[in-house]
Design a protein around this motif. Structure first.
Motif, short mmCIF file in Angstrom:
data_model
loop_
_atom_site.label_atom_id
_atom_site.label_comp_id
_atom_site.label_asym_id
_atom_site.label_seq_id
_atom_site.Cartn_x
_atom_site.Cartn_y
_atom_site.Cartn_z
N THR A 140 0.83 -1.21 0.00
CA THR A 140 0.00 0.00 0.00
C THR A 140 0.87 1.26 0.00
O THR A 140 0.39 2.35 0.31
CB THR A 140 -0.96 -0.03 1.21
N TYR A 150 -0.26 6.03 2.95
CA TYR A 150 -1.07 4.88 2.51
C TYR A 150 -1.73 5.22 1.18
O TYR A 150 -2.30 6.31 1.03
CB TYR A 150 -2.12 4.64 3.58
N VAL A 174 -1.09 -6.54 4.12
CA VAL A 174 -0.88 -5.19 3.55
C VAL A 174 0.29 -4.55 4.30
O VAL A 174 0.54 -4.84 5.48
CB VAL A 174 -2.13 -4.30 3.67
N ALA A 186 -8.25 -1.13 4.87
CA ALA A 186 -7.51 -2.29 4.33
C ALA A 186 -8.14 -3.59 4.81
O ALA A 186 -8.31 -4.54 4.03
CB ALA A 186 -6.04 -2.22 4.76
#
Ligand code: DX5
Length: 223
Positions: A140, A150, A174, A186
């Motif tokens: 990410t 992010y 992630v 996420a």
């Protein structure tokens, strides 16, 4: 059955002059494993941990070690990271000419095989290697450094990976910019393993609070 949430701190922001103590503190704070961000200065413009560093820390904690190999030609190196005590090895799809063979190699040396996908890499890269995977790591951020922002646009890709892995025994991880304000997105998209560096080490209430808070937020988002 949803896969359990796991918190996997990156040691990139740790105090390298006390790396052993930092890993002991992470284990005491309740993390599920420790991620070693291995960088070779070629695949990414940064240079970090060799296997000997990891081997020196291995006896200090019980928690699983994961080697995130941000390196070119990972087949050359991965055996040494397994010998150093990493039970999980994640390679980048972008660094593997023969990804199927590399993932089989990881399993052959007794580790869980994972593949990491950079932000530009399509989810369907995993389509023909799903049976070899224990982890898909959806980056990410663009790899190389901690403390980056992010990339929210990765959330549909996380969901796409989750759909591709339906019926497979494989975690979705992630890494990059994961903290209190981003973990829910996420996790809701399908991630169950959360790598966090800066947010964990920066928490003014300490590591234990940071780990518990991240876990609570992720579990709430997946409920
Ligand atoms: C990227 C690194 C970072 C690190 C965690 O190459 O892999 O993602 O693990 O970074 P932050 O500080 O964003 O949690």
């Amino acid at each position: 059955m949803p896969r359990p949430v796991a918190i996997a701190p990156s040691v990139l922001p740790a105090d390298f002059s006390h790396l052993g103590d930092e890993c002991v503190a992470l284990e005491a704070a309740g993390v599920d494993r420790i991620q070693w961000d291995v960088m070779d200065g070629v695949f990414v413009p940064n240079l970090t941990f060799g296997p000997d560093v990891i081997a020196s820390i291995r006896p200090l904690v019980e928690v699983e070690f994961e080697a995130h190999l941000m390196v070119v030609e990972p087949d050359r190196l991965l055996d040494r990271y397994v010998e150093a005590g990493c039970g999980i090895v994640i390679v980048h799809a972008e660094a593997c000419t023969h990804l199927h063979r590399t993932l089989a190699h990881i399993a052959d040396v007794g580790a869980i095989a994972g593949v990491a996908l950079n932000p530009h890499t399509p989810a369907d890269v995993i389509s023909h290697v799903r049976d070899l995977l224990g982890i898909v790591l959806v980056m990410t951020v663009s790899p190389g450094f901690g403390g980056q922002a992010y990339i929210h646009a990765m959330e549909p890709k996380i969901a796409e990976v989750a759909a591709l892995l339906d019926g497979y025994d494989c975690d979705i991880e992630v890494d990059g910019g994961i903290g209190p304000d981003t973990v829910a997105g996420a996790a809701a998209a399908g991630a169950n393993v959360l790598v966090s560096g800066s947010a964990l080490f920066r928490d003014p209430d300490g590591l234990e609070h940071a780990v518990a808070d991240l876990r609570r937020r992720a579990e709430a988002a997946r409920a």
